[in-house]
Scaffold this active site. Structure first.
Site, PDB file in Angstrom:
ATOM      1  N   GLU A   1       0.826  -1.200   0.000  1.00 14.68           N
ATOM      2  CA  GLU A   1       0.000   0.000   0.000  1.00 14.68           C
ATOM      3  C   GLU A   1       0.863   1.254   0.000  1.00 14.68           C
ATOM      4  O   GLU A   1       2.012   1.234   0.450  1.00 14.68           O
ATOM      5  CB  GLU A   1      -0.906   0.011   1.234  1.00 14.68           C
ATOM      6  CG  GLU A   1      -2.008  -1.029   1.143  1.00 14.68           C
ATOM      7  CD  GLU A   1      -2.951  -1.011   2.328  1.00 14.68           C
ATOM      8  OE1 GLU A   1      -4.113  -1.386   2.137  1.00 14.68           O
ATOM      9  OE2 GLU A   1      -2.538  -0.641   3.429  1.00 14.68           O
TER      10      GLU A   1
ATOM     11  N   CYS B   1       6.857  -6.404   7.399  1.00 16.14           N
ATOM     12  CA  CYS B   1       7.988  -5.831   8.135  1.00 16.14           C
ATOM     13  C   CYS B   1       8.358  -6.754   9.279  1.00 16.14           C
ATOM     14  O   CYS B   1       7.484  -7.331   9.930  1.00 16.14           O
ATOM     15  CB  CYS B   1       7.618  -4.450   8.679  1.00 16.14           C
ATOM     16  SG  CYS B   1       8.992  -3.633   9.523  1.00 16.14           S
TER      17      CYS B   1
ATOM     18  N   CYS C   1       1.888  -1.181  15.475  1.00  9.98           N
ATOM     19  CA  CYS C   1       1.825  -1.061  14.011  1.00  9.98           C
ATOM     20  C   CYS C   1       1.171  -2.289  13.386  1.00  9.98           C
ATOM     21  O   CYS C   1       1.592  -3.418  13.646  1.00  9.98           O
ATOM     22  CB  CYS C   1       3.247  -0.881  13.477  1.00  9.98           C
ATOM     23  SG  CYS C   1       3.337  -0.908  11.692  1.00  9.98           S
TER      24      CYS C   1
ATOM     25  N   SER D   1      11.829   7.154  14.391  1.00  7.27           N
ATOM     26  CA  SER D   1      10.739   6.945  15.358  1.00  7.27           C
ATOM     27  C   SER D   1      11.359   6.654  16.707  1.00  7.27           C
ATOM     28  O   SER D   1      11.937   5.587  16.903  1.00  7.27           O
ATOM     29  CB  SER D   1       9.895   5.734  14.946  1.00  7.27           C
ATOM     30  OG  SER D   1       9.191   6.020  13.776  1.00  7.27           O
ATOM     31  N   LEU D   2      11.234   7.597  17.628  1.00  5.55           N
ATOM     32  CA  LEU D   2      11.807   7.390  18.956  1.00  5.55           C
ATOM     33  C   LEU D   2      10.740   6.823  19.901  1.00  5.55           C
ATOM     34  O   LEU D   2      10.891   5.745  20.458  1.00  5.55           O
ATOM     35  CB  LEU D   2      12.387   8.712  19.475  1.00  5.55           C
ATOM     36  CG  LEU D   2      13.119   8.634  20.803  1.00  5.55           C
ATOM     37  CD1 LEU D   2      14.291   7.662  20.737  1.00  5.55           C
ATOM     38  CD2 LEU D   2      13.625  10.020  21.232  1.00  5.55           C
ATOM     39  N   ASN D   3       9.682   7.574  20.121  1.00  3.74           N
ATOM     40  CA  ASN D   3       8.454   7.074  20.765  1.00  3.74           C
ATOM     41  C   ASN D   3       8.558   6.734  22.247  1.00  3.74           C
ATOM     42  O   ASN D   3       7.556   6.297  22.831  1.00  3.74           O
ATOM     43  CB  ASN D   3       7.900   5.846  20.023  1.00  3.74           C
ATOM     44  CG  ASN D   3       7.563   6.138  18.581  1.00  3.74           C
ATOM     45  OD1 ASN D   3       7.358   7.298  18.231  1.00  3.74           O
ATOM     46  ND2 ASN D   3       7.525   5.128  17.741  1.00  3.74           N
TER      47      ASN D   3
ATOM     48  N   ASN E   1      -3.039   6.170  16.482  1.00  3.01           N
ATOM     49  CA  ASN E   1      -4.306   5.821  15.826  1.00  3.01           C
ATOM     50  C   ASN E   1      -4.699   4.404  16.234  1.00  3.01           C
ATOM     51  O   ASN E   1      -4.127   3.451  15.724  1.00  3.01           O
ATOM     52  CB  ASN E   1      -4.145   5.843  14.300  1.00  3.01           C
ATOM     53  CG  ASN E   1      -3.855   7.228  13.812  1.00  3.01           C
ATOM     54  OD1 ASN E   1      -4.600   8.161  14.083  1.00  3.01           O
ATOM     55  ND2 ASN E   1      -2.741   7.385  13.119  1.00  3.01           N
TER      56      ASN E   1
ATOM     57  N   CYS F   1      -0.599   6.751   9.882  1.00  7.96           N
ATOM     58  CA  CYS F   1       0.649   6.105  10.310  1.00  7.96           C
ATOM     59  C   CYS F   1       0.360   4.812  11.054  1.00  7.96           C
ATOM     60  O   CYS F   1      -0.467   4.778  11.955  1.00  7.96           O
ATOM     61  CB  CYS F   1       1.416   7.028  11.243  1.00  7.96           C
ATOM     62  SG  CYS F   1       1.948   8.506  10.437  1.00  7.96           S
TER      63      CYS F   1
HETATM   64 FE1  SF4 Z   1       7.911  -1.927  10.591  1.00  9.71          FE
HETATM   65 FE2  SF4 Z   1       7.626   0.751  10.665  1.00  9.71          FE
HETATM   66 FE3  SF4 Z   1       5.620  -0.835  11.448  1.00  9.71          FE
HETATM   67 FE4  SF4 Z   1       7.792  -0.666  12.975  1.00  9.71          FE
HETATM   68  S1  SF4 Z   1       6.356   1.015  12.516  1.00  9.71           S
HETATM   69  S2  SF4 Z   1       6.709  -2.569  12.393  1.00  9.71           S
HETATM   70  S3  SF4 Z   1       9.399  -0.431  11.395  1.00  9.71           S
HETATM   71  S4  SF4 Z   1       6.461  -0.701   9.355  1.00  9.71           S
END
Ligand code: SF4
Length: 351
Positions: A94, A114, A121, A216-218, A292, A335
């Site tokens: 996508e 991934c 995610c 991406s620190l988060n 989200n 995201c």
């Molecule tokens: Fe992979 Fe990015 Fe999702 Fe983390 S946020 S699992 S690195 S796609």
């Protein structure tokens, strides 16, 4: 000659080398092909009218120009378009087209699925299927160009499915195609690579890949970050910071720090103060995003009031921090919400 080469996978320098070494053309002819292809988006050798006819015939005999079809397009209430591409092996990936004032941003994928397994995610929940080739990344841009009704794509972000730095060689070549003056010709500032924090690869990027970097620190402690992002167990926050300082020192670039806020997990005043401690001395800006939520997730979206209080602490201490609104939430294009990638469906009905 028995060659059948996909030029879309080659950088402008690679096309030049192929044309001089394999097709015995004079220097410069391959770069002209690259400009026709990547800058003018001409995918028909016969239409490359300033190349002589025998050369065009050689190109037709020896080279292929692959393509990628958009199988489905979904438009969100805010105009964000989610694109579903079908790959030759039946997998799907996508992408997202996001329009804003004076800009049109394309978010591209770099892997099918991934392996990084970030806990917030959807893409990561399905695991890694395979890396995309350079041509498959390039062809996402070509396919999107065809549906923008003449509006130029001003920015490209490598933030779709996949961890770009886990597919380093293909992504590095794509970055070169996107930013080379004989390629798509984007300024490196307009092409942004987002990583979950592969420290050694960030160091490798410095001086090797000219794009903008977002990380991406988060989280502000290893305990919380390892819970959100398993990559932190391999490259903890201190190691990541070391890599970012190295990158910024070597390139002179500023890095974007992405910080997704999760209610009650990483959104406290103490987190804001720890974040400033971590980022002290690093040339950076901070993007704050609200999580989200999706089904099955244990995490919650924070209240807006909390998010702005967090931002104000950063601003009051001289940091550049912006609250970014996710676009396309109603079509799962925001995201962390892309997931079609990991489903090898074969030739079947549209998703
Ligand atoms: Fe992979 Fe990015 Fe999702 Fe983390 S946020 S699992 S690195 S796609």
């Amino acid at each position: 000659m028995n060659l059948y080469f996909d030029l879309k996978g080659l950088t402008p320098k690679g096309i030049e080398r192929f044309c001089t070494e394999e097709l015995r053309q004079k220097p410069g002819q391959g770069l002209r092909v690259a400009v026709w292809l990547y800058r003018r988006r001409v995918e028909d050798f016969d239409a490359m009218t300033d190349l002589n006819r025998p050369f065009r015939e050689e190109l037709k005999k020896g080279c292929a120009l692959s393509s990628l079809a958009i199988e489905k397009k979904t438009i969100a209430g805010d105009g964000t378009e989610k694109l579903l591409y079908r790959l030759d092996d039946g997998n799907a990936i996508e992408g997202v087209l996001i329009s804003g004032p004076n800009r049109l941003t394309l978010c591209v994928s770099t892997q099918v699925g991934c392996a990084s397994g970030c806990g917030f995610c959807l893409t990561g929940s399905g695991g890694l299927v395979r890396n995309l080739t350079t041509a498959e990344i390039v062809n996402q841009v070509f396919a999107a160009w065809k549906i923008t009704r003449g509006q130029p794509i001003s920015n490209i972000v490598l933030m779709g499915t996949g961890e770009p730095l886990s597919n380093y060689d293909a992504v590095r070549k794509f970055a070169e195609i996107a930013t080379d003056r004989h390629g798509m010709g984007y300024s490196p500032k307009k092409v942004t690579l987002s990583t979950c924090g592969l420290a050694p690869m960030i160091e490798k990027m410095a001086g090797d890949m000219e794009v903008s970097l977002a990380v991406s620190l988060n989280a502000t402690t290893d305990e919380v970050r390892s819970r959100l992002m398993p990559i932190n167990r391999t490259y903890p926050i201190a190691r990541l910071m070391q890599a970012l300082h190295y990158y910024c020192d070597k390139t002179g670039n500023t890095v974007t720090i992405e910080y997704v806020l999760f209610k009650g997990v990483n959104d406290s005043d103490d987190d804001a103060h720890r974040l400033m401690g971590l980022l002290k001395g690093l040339p950076c800006m901070i993007n704050l995003l609200m999580f989200n939520p999706f089904q099955e997730t244990p995490f919650e979206r924070p209240d807006e009031e909390r998010v702005y209080a967090f931002r104000n602490i950063l601003l009051n201490h001289g940091f550049v921090a912006v609250v970014r609104n996710s676009r396309g939430k109603d079509i799962s294009a925001a995201c962390g919400q892309l997931r079609a990638a990991s489903r090898p469906t074969g030739p079947g009905p549209a998703l």
